[in-house]
Design an enzyme around this catalytic site. Sequence first.
Site, PDB file in Angstrom:
ATOM      1  N   GLY A  12       0.792  -1.228   0.000  1.00 38.67           N
ATOM      2  CA  GLY A  12       0.000   0.000   0.000  1.00 38.67           C
ATOM      3  C   GLY A  12       0.821   1.273   0.000  1.00 38.67           C
ATOM      4  O   GLY A  12       0.338   2.318   0.447  1.00 38.67           O
ATOM      5  N   ARG A  69     -15.230 -15.216  -9.873  1.00 35.92           N
ATOM      6  CA  ARG A  69     -14.878 -13.797  -9.879  1.00 35.92           C
ATOM      7  C   ARG A  69     -16.116 -12.931  -9.713  1.00 35.92           C
ATOM      8  O   ARG A  69     -16.086 -11.910  -9.032  1.00 35.92           O
ATOM      9  CB  ARG A  69     -14.188 -13.427 -11.202  1.00 35.92           C
ATOM     10  N   ILE A  96      -7.666  -9.364 -11.454  1.00 31.16           N
ATOM     11  CA  ILE A  96      -8.240  -8.905 -12.720  1.00 31.16           C
ATOM     12  C   ILE A  96      -9.743  -8.725 -12.534  1.00 31.16           C
ATOM     13  O   ILE A  96     -10.407  -9.567 -11.926  1.00 31.16           O
ATOM     14  CB  ILE A  96      -7.937  -9.907 -13.844  1.00 31.16           C
ATOM     15  N   HIS A 113       0.176   1.150 -13.276  1.00 30.05           N
ATOM     16  CA  HIS A 113       0.819  -0.060 -13.764  1.00 30.05           C
ATOM     17  C   HIS A 113       2.321   0.205 -13.864  1.00 30.05           C
ATOM     18  O   HIS A 113       2.726   1.232 -14.403  1.00 30.05           O
ATOM     19  CB  HIS A 113       0.247  -0.435 -15.129  1.00 30.05           C
TER      20      HIS A 113
HETATM   21  N1  NHR Z   1      -8.938  -5.206 -14.538  1.00 34.85           N
HETATM   22  C1  NHR Z   1      -9.265  -4.737 -15.749  1.00 34.85           C
HETATM   23  N2  NHR Z   1     -10.414  -5.143 -16.281  1.00 34.85           N
HETATM   24  N3  NHR Z   1      -8.472  -3.868 -16.436  1.00 34.85           N
HETATM   25  C2  NHR Z   1      -7.317  -3.468 -15.903  1.00 34.85           C
HETATM   26  O1  NHR Z   1      -6.575  -2.619 -16.593  1.00 34.85           O
HETATM   27  C3  NHR Z   1      -6.906  -3.946 -14.632  1.00 34.85           C
HETATM   28  C4  NHR Z   1      -7.766  -4.830 -13.969  1.00 34.85           C
HETATM   29  C5  NHR Z   1      -7.418  -5.355 -12.717  1.00 34.85           C
HETATM   30  C6  NHR Z   1      -6.208  -5.029 -12.136  1.00 34.85           C
HETATM   31  C7  NHR Z   1      -3.988  -3.977 -12.200  1.00 34.85           C
HETATM   32  C8  NHR Z   1      -2.979  -4.807 -12.990  1.00 34.85           C
HETATM   33  C9  NHR Z   1      -1.678  -4.160 -13.275  1.00 34.85           C
HETATM   34  O2  NHR Z   1      -1.565  -2.944 -13.240  1.00 34.85           O
HETATM   35  C10 NHR Z   1      -5.339  -4.186 -12.810  1.00 34.85           C
HETATM   36  C11 NHR Z   1      -5.676  -3.627 -14.035  1.00 34.85           C
HETATM   37  C12 NHR Z   1      -3.474  -8.268 -11.625  1.00 34.85           C
HETATM   38  C13 NHR Z   1      -3.164  -9.079 -12.712  1.00 34.85           C
HETATM   39  C14 NHR Z   1      -3.273 -10.584 -12.616  1.00 34.85           C
HETATM   40  O3  NHR Z   1      -2.867 -11.299 -13.522  1.00 34.85           O
HETATM   41  C15 NHR Z   1      -2.786  -8.477 -13.890  1.00 34.85           C
HETATM   42  C16 NHR Z   1      -2.731  -7.090 -13.971  1.00 34.85           C
HETATM   43  C17 NHR Z   1      -3.047  -6.286 -12.872  1.00 34.85           C
HETATM   44  C18 NHR Z   1      -3.404  -6.896 -11.701  1.00 34.85           C
HETATM   45  N4  NHR Z   1      -3.864 -11.111 -11.507  1.00 34.85           N
HETATM   46  C19 NHR Z   1      -4.102 -12.535 -11.268  1.00 34.85           C
HETATM   47  C20 NHR Z   1      -5.595 -12.863 -11.431  1.00 34.85           C
HETATM   48  O4  NHR Z   1      -5.875 -14.033 -11.730  1.00 34.85           O
HETATM   49  C21 NHR Z   1      -3.719 -12.921  -9.847  1.00 34.85           C
HETATM   50  C22 NHR Z   1      -2.308 -12.603  -9.530  1.00 34.85           C
HETATM   51  C23 NHR Z   1      -2.033 -12.603  -8.018  1.00 34.85           C
HETATM   52  O5  NHR Z   1      -2.957 -12.699  -7.200  1.00 34.85           O
HETATM   53  O6  NHR Z   1      -0.842 -12.423  -7.671  1.00 34.85           O
HETATM   54  O7  NHR Z   1      -6.467 -11.993 -11.222  1.00 34.85           O
HETATM   55  O8  NHR Z   1      -0.696  -4.880 -13.606  1.00 34.85           O
HETATM   56  C1  GAR Z   2       3.332  -1.028  -7.519  1.00 35.90           C
HETATM   57  O1  GAR Z   2       4.581  -1.053  -8.178  1.00 35.90           O
HETATM   58  C2  GAR Z   2       2.210  -1.115  -8.529  1.00 35.90           C
HETATM   59  O2  GAR Z   2       2.457  -0.393  -9.714  1.00 35.90           O
HETATM   60  C3  GAR Z   2       2.213  -2.570  -8.812  1.00 35.90           C
HETATM   61  O3  GAR Z   2       2.433  -3.208  -7.569  1.00 35.90           O
HETATM   62  C4  GAR Z   2       3.134  -2.304  -6.701  1.00 35.90           C
HETATM   63  C5  GAR Z   2       2.271  -2.074  -5.493  1.00 35.90           C
HETATM   64  O4  GAR Z   2       2.977  -1.397  -4.500  1.00 35.90           O
HETATM   65  N1  GAR Z   2       0.964  -2.987  -9.372  1.00 35.90           N
HETATM   66  C6  GAR Z   2       0.849  -4.102 -10.053  1.00 35.90           C
HETATM   67  O5  GAR Z   2       1.797  -4.812 -10.327  1.00 35.90           O
HETATM   68  C7  GAR Z   2      -0.549  -4.430 -10.483  1.00 35.90           C
HETATM   69  N2  GAR Z   2      -0.548  -5.679 -11.155  1.00 35.90           N
HETATM   70  P1  GAR Z   2       2.207  -0.770  -3.258  1.00 35.90           P
HETATM   71  O6  GAR Z   2       1.262  -1.832  -2.702  1.00 35.90           O
HETATM   72  O7  GAR Z   2       3.305  -0.467  -2.306  1.00 35.90           O
HETATM   73  O8  GAR Z   2       1.478   0.436  -3.741  1.00 35.90           O
END
Ligand code: NHR
Ligand code: GAR
Length: 193
Positions: A12, A69, A96, A113
């Site tokens: 966070g 989900r 996601i 991101h």
């Molecule tokens: N959802 C949508 N529809 N669109 C985006 O742009 C999103 C989103 C949800 C999260 C953050 C994201 C990133 O910035 C985000 C953007 C999680 C995963 C993932 O693969 C990918 C991208 C992002 C966040 N998550 C797995 C899943 O099955 C679980 C991975 C884990 O728990 O460690 O959801 O990168």
């Molecule tokens: C940050 O680098 C953010 O961009 C990334 O995780 C870190 C969270 O740090 N987000 C992702 O990778 C989303 N898939 P924080 O919890 O200290 O803010």
Amino acid sequence: MKNIVILISGGGSNMGAIVRCAQRDDWRKTRGAQVAAVISNRADAGGLALAREHQIATDVVDHKRFATREEFEAELAAVIDRHQPSLLVLAGFMRILTPGFVQRYQGRLLNIHPSLLPAFPGLHTHQRAIDAGCKFAGATVHQVTAELDHGPILDQAVVPVLPDDTAETLAARVLTQEHLIYPRAIAALLPRL
Ligand code: NHR
Ligand code: GAR
């Protein structure tokens, strides 16, 4: 008052940067906005304690309690909507989101991101940037759409990739920039909400 709800999964630190900026610049008075709640999908997220230290309401919606989900998101949306958010902020949120959830908060849902989008959507961005031989990396604040990491870009920051970088050292350099651009992008968006 424009309520900001922040979703986290981990440390966070981005949430903390937003909260500190909101305090420093007195967003309640200057922008009619406040961080109303911090919600995590993991009970052990370090950011929850940080939010509580700032007297911000916290909640946990553990995705592992739900079979699908959609069921997870229905509960998440119910908890979010108690705070009547003008803006929903993903800050290291790792689930996601389905198109239905995104639609509900369309236009008021942001993500940060840790790459220079459209390069490296998805996970493990720092290692992928190193493996590709990138000389620069960075972070992107974008609107969330149904397609992962593809929404309209609001702000970016660039950092160099140094010869001896590991995913960890690069991630730390990128993170310092995330803490600058995320609060700034939110502050810029607030008047339009
Ligand atoms: N959802 C949508 N529809 N669109 C985006 O742009 C999103 C989103 C949800 C999260 C953050 C994201 C990133 O910035 C985000 C953007 C999680 C995963 C993932 O693969 C990918 C991208 C992002 C966040 N998550 C797995 C899943 O099955 C679980 C991975 C884990 O728990 O460690 O959801 O990168
Ligand atoms: C940050 O680098 C953010 O961009 C990334 O995780 C870190 C969270 O740090 N987000 C992702 O990778 C989303 N898939 P924080 O919890 O200290 O803010």
